[in-house]
Structure formats: C-alpha cells, structure tokens
Design a protein around this motif. Structure first.
Motif, short mmCIF file in Angstrom:
data_model
loop_
_atom_site.label_atom_id
_atom_site.label_comp_id
_atom_site.label_asym_id
_atom_site.label_seq_id
_atom_site.Cartn_x
_atom_site.Cartn_y
_atom_site.Cartn_z
N CYS A 95 -77.57 23.73 88.16
CA CYS A 95 -76.67 24.35 89.13
C CYS A 95 -75.23 24.14 88.69
CB CYS A 95 -76.94 23.77 90.52
SG CYS A 95 -76.91 21.96 90.56
N THR A 96 -74.34 24.01 89.66
CA THR A 96 -72.91 23.89 89.38
C THR A 96 -72.58 22.62 88.59
OG1 THR A 96 -73.01 24.44 91.71
CG2 THR A 96 -70.89 24.70 90.65
N SER A 97 -73.35 21.56 88.81
CA SER A 97 -73.08 20.31 88.10
C SER A 97 -73.72 20.30 86.70
CB SER A 97 -73.58 19.11 88.92
OG SER A 97 -74.91 19.33 89.37
N GLY A 98 -75.02 20.55 86.64
CA GLY A 98 -75.72 20.48 85.35
C GLY A 98 -75.29 21.56 84.38
N HIS A 99 -75.26 22.82 84.84
CA HIS A 99 -74.81 23.91 83.98
C HIS A 99 -73.28 24.02 84.00
CE1 HIS A 99 -78.54 25.60 82.67
NE2 HIS A 99 -78.96 26.00 83.85
N GLY A 100 -72.71 24.03 85.21
CA GLY A 100 -71.27 24.29 85.36
C GLY A 100 -70.39 23.23 84.74
N VAL A 101 -70.66 21.95 85.03
CA VAL A 101 -69.79 20.89 84.50
C VAL A 101 -70.31 20.34 83.17
CG1 VAL A 101 -68.84 18.59 84.92
CG2 VAL A 101 -68.93 20.25 86.78
N CYS A 102 -71.52 19.79 83.19
CA CYS A 102 -72.03 19.14 81.97
C CYS A 102 -72.38 20.13 80.87
CB CYS A 102 -73.25 18.28 82.31
SG CYS A 102 -72.86 16.96 83.47
N GLY A 103 -73.07 21.22 81.25
CA GLY A 103 -73.49 22.20 80.24
C GLY A 103 -72.30 22.88 79.58
N MET A 104 -71.31 23.23 80.39
CA MET A 104 -70.11 23.87 79.82
C MET A 104 -69.35 22.85 78.97
SD MET A 104 -69.32 27.07 81.68
CE MET A 104 -67.81 26.94 82.59
N GLY A 105 -69.35 21.59 79.40
CA GLY A 105 -68.69 20.52 78.64
C GLY A 105 -69.38 20.26 77.30
N ARG A 106 -70.68 20.62 77.22
CA ARG A 106 -71.41 20.46 75.96
C ARG A 106 -71.33 21.74 75.14
NH1 ARG A 106 -76.68 20.26 75.88
NH2 ARG A 106 -77.02 21.18 77.94
N PHE A 107 -70.65 22.75 75.66
CA PHE A 107 -70.57 24.07 75.05
C PHE A 107 -71.96 24.67 74.84
CE2 PHE A 107 -66.75 21.73 73.72
CZ PHE A 107 -65.78 22.54 74.30
N SER A 108 -72.84 24.46 75.80
CA SER A 108 -74.19 25.01 75.71
C SER A 108 -74.16 26.49 76.10
CB SER A 108 -75.13 24.23 76.65
OG SER A 108 -76.17 25.06 77.13
#
Lengths: 136, 144
Positions: A95-108
């Motif tokens: 969701c917003t945390s896993g994809h939005g914050v962490c996933g985007m921060g990993r450039f996934s």
C-alpha cells in the motif's frame, strides 16, 4: 508545510530503523497479513510494530499534540472501502507504506507502477464521487 | 539468541510508534486530508506529496547505507521483497486499493493509527479491511 515535512521524515526514519534494525520493510499490508501468521516466529515482530503504531495516537495527545480526524459515517461506504483496501493491498502486495514509501525509496519499478496506479485510481474515485454530487 | 529476538521486538515497537507519530504530526491520519490530496479537480491539497516525498528520501538514504552492511543490527538477514514481475495482479490490486482509498480516505497505516481515536467508523473500516485481506488470502493466495 513544516509539520508535513517533519512528519514525513519521522515516517522515513521509522522505516529506516526497521530496515537497518531488523531487515524488514515497513509495509502495513505485510504487517496486517503477518498478524494472521502468528505461529511463525519470524513474523512475530508485526505484533510489536502494530502495538507501537496504535500507541502513537494516545501518546501524541498526551504530549499535547492534536490531530483530529474527519471521516464519512456512511456504513456502506466504510465497509466497501475497507473490503477493497484489504483485498486490493493483499493482491497488489503493498500500500502507501510498502510501495509508496519503501518501494519508491528502493527505486523498485513494481512499487513505482503500483503507487502511480493507486494514486490515479484514488483521484478518479474522488472525482467521480464529486461528479455525482456527493450523493453517496 | 534470546537477547536478539527481544531487541528485534523492541526495535519493531519503537519503529511502529515513530511511524505513527509521523502520520499524526503530518496530519495524514485524517481521511479528509488524504481525500483533499486525491481531489485534483476540486479543492486540491498537495500536502501528501511533502509527507511522502520526505519519507521516501529518508528511507532511500537508509536503504543505500544498508548496502554496506552484512546484516541488520538485530537480525540475521535483510528481507528485501523478491517479487519483480509487473503483472495484472500488481496493477489490479493497486487499482482496487486505490478505489477503496478514494472512497473514504483511509489506507492501512492511518487506519491502524486511528484505532484509538475513539471514532467507531474507523473500527468498522478496519474490520472490513481485515476481512478483505483474509478473503484475498484464502480465495487467491500469496503472490509468487
């Protein structure tokens, strides 16, 4: 805007702490799924994480903060939205945390696509609801 | 071994707590503010961009730093998500989530943070969200 930037930094710091501390992604979807996997010792940290998360509200108020909420009281809307959010985040793995914050921060790439999709879908939903005159 | 599992739980507790404080300080626990961000054709409130942007930058730095670490401080390994495929499941799931998010303005994190807000509408949403999670789990199962 200061509170938004500082609040966001705290969220990032918490996600950073969980990653560097125990090697886990701060994704609420995985955390919620983990609640139902309680016999797995590996995922017991989710209980501690959620407990901390829920303590934040009373603590914030005890410290003199205030963050009032305004939400619809339409039961049909609340139930449909809850079901869609629970089902959709499980299927889309975040969701917003896993994809939005962490996933985007990993450039996934997966997370960037998921984030663009759910933000667009959310915007379209709000626009549509406004269009039909807030009849819901 | 025992000390490590205790440190692990304590770290998770503290991080969950800080995560919640961040949501509260930024005001993103308020469904109305989230819906204002999604209301691009109406009274648009761009605040969520600042919150998410700031969080992404801080986490990205930490993630980069972890590349130099053999293992996390209190656990044996980094658990980086292994899924790579861009498929219907990913996009379809995100689409359904986005619709639900737009309807009420709550996503899982803020919904959990607001459990102790005293608002019973939040509790109804959380209950439905947990049901939705389990329906997906039993009807479709985890992604591979």
């Amino acid at each position: 805007m200061v509170n938004e930037l500082l609040g966001g930094a705290l969220i990032g710091l918490a996600a950073a702490g969980l990653w560097l501390g125990i090697g886990r992604i701060s994704g609420m979807t995985a955390v919620i799924s983990g609640l139902f996997a309680w016999p797995e010792v590996q995922r017991r940290w989710v209980y501690a994480f959620i407990f901390g998360l829920m303590l934040a509200y009373p603590a914030f108020y005890a410290l003199g903060g205030s963050s009032p909420i305004s939400i619809t009281s339409n039961k049909t809307l609340l139930i449909s939205a809850g079901l869609l959010v629970g089902f959709g985040t499980y299927i889309g793995n975040g969701c917003t945390s896993g994809h939005g914050v962490c996933g985007m921060g990993r450039f996934s790439l997966r997370s960037i696509i998921a984030t663009c999709t759910f933000i667009s879908a959310g915007m379209a939903t709000v626009a549509l609801m406004n269009l039909i005159g807030g009849a819901l | 071994m025992k000390t490590m599992s205790l440190s692990k739980l304590l770290a998770a507790l503290v991080c969950g707590f800080i995560f919640g404080l961040g949501l509260l300080l930024s005001g993103m626990n308020d469904p109305a503010k989230v819906r204002a961000f999604l209301d691009v054709f109406g009274a648009w409130g761009p605040e969520l961009i600042a919150v998410m942007g700031s969080a992404v930058v801080v986490f990205a730095i930490a993630f980069k730093l972890s590349g130099r670490m053999v293992k996390p401080l209190f656990a044996h390994a980094f658990h980086e998500p292994s899924l790579k495929q861009i498929d219907l499941r990913l996009v379809g799931g995100a689409l359904l989530f986005g619709i639900g998010w737009g309807l009420v303005g709550l996503c899982p994190g803020p919904a959990l943070v607001d459990i102790f807000s005293g608002n019973t509408d939040v509790l109804l949403f959380v209950a439905a969200m947990l049901v939705g999670n389990r329906v997906a789990h039993y009807a479709i199962g985890p992604a591979k």
